[in-house]
Design a protein around this motif. Sequence first.
Motif, PDB file in Angstrom:
ATOM      1  N   ASP A   1      -4.424  -1.463   6.985  1.00  0.00           N
ATOM      2  CA  ASP A   1      -3.172  -1.011   6.357  1.00  0.00           C
ATOM      3  C   ASP A   1      -2.639   0.243   7.040  1.00  0.00           C
ATOM      4  OD1 ASP A   1      -2.790  -2.968   4.530  1.00  0.00           O
ATOM      5  OD2 ASP A   1      -3.805  -1.946   2.876  1.00  0.00           O
ATOM      6  N   TYR A   2      -3.557   1.200   7.254  1.00  0.00           N
ATOM      7  CA  TYR A   2      -3.127   2.462   7.862  1.00  0.00           C
ATOM      8  C   TYR A   2      -2.764   2.272   9.332  1.00  0.00           C
ATOM      9  CZ  TYR A   2      -4.049   5.396   3.839  1.00  0.00           C
ATOM     10  OH  TYR A   2      -3.982   5.980   2.602  1.00  0.00           O
ATOM     11  N   ASP A   5     -11.039 -10.718 -10.934  1.00  0.00           N
ATOM     12  CA  ASP A   5     -10.525 -11.003 -12.283  1.00  0.00           C
ATOM     13  C   ASP A   5     -11.029 -12.343 -12.783  1.00  0.00           C
ATOM     14  OD1 ASP A   5      -9.103  -8.752 -12.607  1.00  0.00           O
ATOM     15  OD2 ASP A   5      -7.120  -9.633 -12.227  1.00  0.00           O
ATOM     16  N   LYS A  25      -5.189   0.388  -6.683  1.00  0.00           N
ATOM     17  CA  LYS A  25      -6.383  -0.333  -6.275  1.00  0.00           C
ATOM     18  C   LYS A  25      -6.033  -1.665  -5.621  1.00  0.00           C
ATOM     19  CE  LYS A  25     -10.229   0.537  -9.074  1.00  0.00           C
ATOM     20  NZ  LYS A  25     -10.868   0.353 -10.402  1.00  0.00           N
ATOM     21  N   ARG A  26      -4.966  -2.301  -6.080  1.00  0.00           N
ATOM     22  CA  ARG A  26      -4.648  -3.627  -5.539  1.00  0.00           C
ATOM     23  C   ARG A  26      -3.535  -3.564  -4.513  1.00  0.00           C
ATOM     24  NH1 ARG A  26      -5.957  -7.685 -10.393  1.00  0.00           N
ATOM     25  NH2 ARG A  26      -7.732  -6.499 -11.064  1.00  0.00           N
ATOM     26  N   THR A  65       0.832  -1.197   0.000  1.00  0.00           N
ATOM     27  CA  THR A  65       0.000   0.000   0.000  1.00  0.00           C
ATOM     28  C   THR A  65       0.866   1.246   0.000  1.00  0.00           C
ATOM     29  OG1 THR A  65      -1.463  -1.244   1.409  1.00  0.00           O
ATOM     30  CG2 THR A  65      -1.945   1.081   1.153  1.00  0.00           C
ATOM     31  N   PHE A  66       1.903   1.209   0.813  1.00  0.00           N
ATOM     32  CA  PHE A  66       2.796   2.353   0.940  1.00  0.00           C
ATOM     33  C   PHE A  66       4.174   1.961   0.416  1.00  0.00           C
ATOM     34  CE2 PHE A  66      -0.244   2.454   4.475  1.00  0.00           C
ATOM     35  CZ  PHE A  66      -0.892   3.636   4.168  1.00  0.00           C
ATOM     36  N   THR A  75      -6.704   7.753  -2.885  1.00  0.00           N
ATOM     37  CA  THR A  75      -5.472   8.346  -3.411  1.00  0.00           C
ATOM     38  C   THR A  75      -5.203   9.682  -2.712  1.00  0.00           C
ATOM     39  OG1 THR A  75      -6.072   7.348  -5.516  1.00  0.00           O
ATOM     40  CG2 THR A  75      -4.258   8.886  -5.536  1.00  0.00           C
ATOM     41  N   ASP A 130     -11.922   5.211  -4.863  1.00  0.00           N
ATOM     42  CA  ASP A 130     -10.523   5.126  -5.312  1.00  0.00           C
ATOM     43  C   ASP A 130      -9.839   6.480  -5.259  1.00  0.00           C
ATOM     44  OD1 ASP A 130     -10.713   2.475  -5.791  1.00  0.00           O
ATOM     45  OD2 ASP A 130     -11.253   2.703  -7.893  1.00  0.00           O
ATOM     46  N   GLU A 163      -0.428  -3.203  -4.823  1.00  0.00           N
ATOM     47  CA  GLU A 163       0.792  -3.930  -5.186  1.00  0.00           C
ATOM     48  C   GLU A 163       1.716  -2.942  -5.899  1.00  0.00           C
ATOM     49  OE1 GLU A 163       1.060  -7.868  -5.773  1.00  0.00           O
ATOM     50  OE2 GLU A 163      -1.055  -8.278  -6.098  1.00  0.00           O
ATOM     51  N   ASN A 213      -9.086  -8.509  -5.658  1.00  0.00           N
ATOM     52  CA  ASN A 213      -9.097  -8.156  -7.071  1.00  0.00           C
ATOM     53  C   ASN A 213      -8.709  -9.328  -7.955  1.00  0.00           C
ATOM     54  OD1 ASN A 213      -9.867  -5.303  -7.564  1.00  0.00           O
ATOM     55  ND2 ASN A 213      -8.350  -4.965  -5.973  1.00  0.00           N
ATOM     56  N   PRO A 215      -6.986  -6.267  -0.568  1.00  0.00           N
ATOM     57  CA  PRO A 215      -7.354  -5.865  -1.919  1.00  0.00           C
ATOM     58  C   PRO A 215      -6.674  -6.675  -3.026  1.00  0.00           C
ATOM     59  CG  PRO A 215      -6.852  -3.948  -0.602  1.00  0.00           C
ATOM     60  CD  PRO A 215      -6.593  -5.126   0.261  1.00  0.00           C
ATOM     61  N   ALA A 216      -5.423  -7.050  -2.854  1.00  0.00           N
ATOM     62  CA  ALA A 216      -4.721  -7.775  -3.915  1.00  0.00           C
ATOM     63  C   ALA A 216      -5.443  -9.088  -4.205  1.00  0.00           C
ATOM     64  CB  ALA A 216      -3.273  -8.031  -3.510  1.00  0.00           C
ATOM     65  N   LYS A 225      -3.969   9.043   0.785  1.00  0.00           N
ATOM     66  CA  LYS A 225      -2.574   8.611   0.791  1.00  0.00           C
ATOM     67  C   LYS A 225      -1.651   9.829   0.759  1.00  0.00           C
ATOM     68  CE  LYS A 225      -2.055   4.361  -1.260  1.00  0.00           C
ATOM     69  NZ  LYS A 225      -1.800   3.435  -2.369  1.00  0.00           N
ATOM     70  N   GLN A 265     -19.738  -5.600 -14.791  1.00  0.00           N
ATOM     71  CA  GLN A 265     -18.465  -5.073 -14.296  1.00  0.00           C
ATOM     72  C   GLN A 265     -17.958  -6.074 -13.264  1.00  0.00           C
ATOM     73  OE1 GLN A 265     -19.751  -1.296 -12.765  1.00  0.00           O
ATOM     74  NE2 GLN A 265     -19.664  -0.302 -14.751  1.00  0.00           N
ATOM     75  N   ASN A 266     -16.642  -6.187 -13.149  1.00  0.00           N
ATOM     76  CA  ASN A 266     -16.127  -7.311 -12.368  1.00  0.00           C
ATOM     77  C   ASN A 266     -16.636  -7.342 -10.926  1.00  0.00           C
ATOM     78  OD1 ASN A 266     -14.554  -5.342 -11.239  1.00  0.00           O
ATOM     79  ND2 ASN A 266     -12.601  -6.181 -11.915  1.00  0.00           N
TER      80      ASN A 266
END
Lengths: 317, 421
Positions: free
Chosen positions: B99-100, B393, A282-283, A62-63, B75, B71, A285, B389, B385-386, B78, B190-191
């Motif tokens: 994460d944060y 997919d 978004k992911r 993420t970072f 951003t 999204d 990575e 997603n 998220p990885a 961040k 949409q996915n």
Amino acid sequence: MTTVAKTETELTQVSSTRVSGRAWLQDALPKLVLAPSFAITIVFVYGFILWTVYLSFTNSKTFPSYTLTGPRAYQRLWRWTFESDPPSSWYTSITNMGIFGFLYIGICLALGLFLAILLDQKIRGEGVLRPIYLYPMALSFIVTGVAWKWFLDPGLGLEQTLHQWGWTSFHFDWIKNKDFVIYTVVIAGVWQASGFVMAMFLAGLRGIDGEIMKAAQIDGASSFQLYRRIIIPMLRPVFLSAFIVLAHLAIKSYDLVVALTSGGPGGSAWLPSNFMYEYTFKRNEMAVGSASAVIMLMTLTAIIVPYLYSELRERPR
Amino acid sequence: MSLRTITKLAAGVALIALSLGGAKAADVKEVEMLHWWTSGGEAAALNVLKGDLAKEGYAWKDVPVAGGGGDAAMTALKAMVAAGTYPTASQMLGYTVLDYAQAGVMGDLTETAIKEGWDKSVPAALQKFSVYDGKWVAAPVNVHSVNWLWINKAVMDKISGTEPKTFDELIALLDKAKAAGVIPLALGGQNWQEATMFDSIVLSTGGPEFYKKAMNDLDDESLKSDTMKKSFDNLAKIKEYVDPNFSGRDWNLATAMVIKGDALVQVMGDWAKGEFVAAKKAPDTDFYCYRFPGTDGSVIYNSDMFGMFNVPDDRKAAQVALATATLSKSFQSAFNVVKGSVPARTDVPDTDFDACGKKGIADLKKANDGGTLFGSLAQGYGAPPAVANAYKDVVSKFVHGQITTSDQAVEELVKAIDDAK
């Protein structure tokens, strides 16, 4: 206050040595004026390129993380490069880039040249026609994308209209079809940029000396020969400029894909720029995203640098 | 003027600016809030909170970043965090909070949480995301659940259909609609929409235990099991009932098809109810909300949270006020009635909610007590998220034909998830 006083004393010093000062200024002014933009470019372009390269060798998620962990991101991309059944997102992105780049640049150049030659026939109303062709370039890719999305949508646009007019067997659903969606991106992209390329070629055509053409005509050249043998070869510098403009537009096409297809069915319209944004933001990575950005840069360099080199070497300035 | 003088002048200006900025204020009576709730209904819902805080004397500094399901806002966040200018709070989803928190920029609201009894009233599954390392770092605002069917009543009456209780009954119902010349299934290709529907299919096909193992624990054996293959087969069955034009459609347009009666049913989270309500439709008179067949008793959820940042001491009081107001029963009720979701605490009275909301609240309580409250993988509450997603997919490629068989789908799913872990 003291600062101001000092400034004044320094100013008087400057005036006492006015002549040498002016000479110095004349010498230094270009450098001074260029310095800020130079510094900004160094940091925000080349600095960040290096930073991206560095990040691609870390395991940033993420970072950004600064611990080097080796080329794992590149290994993953390399593996994905050969996964064609079912296609990996990266495989889709780079094959799409090939299709889109080749067709977009090729068709824009051909169509632009063709339109320019037609407009160059000293026709009436050129002043009206030229801006009509040029106008799409003034739109942003988002606008182009949304307009074409509606136009190509089978339920809203072209297909629906023709059905209403009675041609019910008409079928055009490329934008919904995973195998053809990338060609709709080409269509929208060409529509937007070919007028601009036309304007570049038109400027090139106007710059050709009429004497040469007359000489060729006296020698009995047909007009096809005239274009084929004389005019088009003389437009070489325009081809160079147009190619560079189109190549960078093609590589950075991101918004067009998003606005037109939102990624396409099952992500089938992705370009490497979409891949980069998806993975980085978004992911989470970031390392993979950075690695893909580096590969995009390398590819672009590999195409543009030899081309620039071969083109510019012949006419050194 | 020489370069040296310019430098000196600049230094002087900077010094003055510094001395001005250094002036200290007392407690800042203001909350700064980053969010992406900019559409009509969402903004109205947020205004409730704004009003509550104004009553306590706190001003509201809005930082809306619209678009892209958050999204763009993420951003922006961040960038803000990287620059060290934390907002008081930010709307956040699931793993982003963690994460944060891991990056050490979140505040600590444990004291308030204990005082207000959040640990008892907020479902444990949600606390997985709002509590990090024993500390409360976020205030959950609502609970959305995704395993719903939204059905147009007029169409249902026309084909004299009844509530489907099993997946096969659902298919039979869709067949009836098809025979009647209505689009059976409104789907946006949409996915995330496809994957959201697939969440429900997996739960319906494999049951709660299986869903948890496969979609939350990401257990390899479950992911490549025959049950997962069967889920993909069911997805293949149900995707036959969409209209040819479904690819790329937005979710609210799909909902509109059901509202207008062009289509019979949509499989979507309860935010779809907001569209029905906005179109002045009422549950049981204009539309039905059923649980996806075979998933009654379980809830697949996602939840909006307000992440609380580690702000300077003079802004902590405002932050506590914001968090307290967010989780107060009155706000939870008022907000969620507008938003279409259900309260994030299980002790809020359901008097103000419509039939679907009441069912949602009851189901959440039941699922929480019975341990059948699961995070939605498609909505980013099942895995980071990885992974989420990578899952989207595979599902999307299956729906659109890049992946052709369920064997291949399962194989790809395991590979993609392992790759993203």
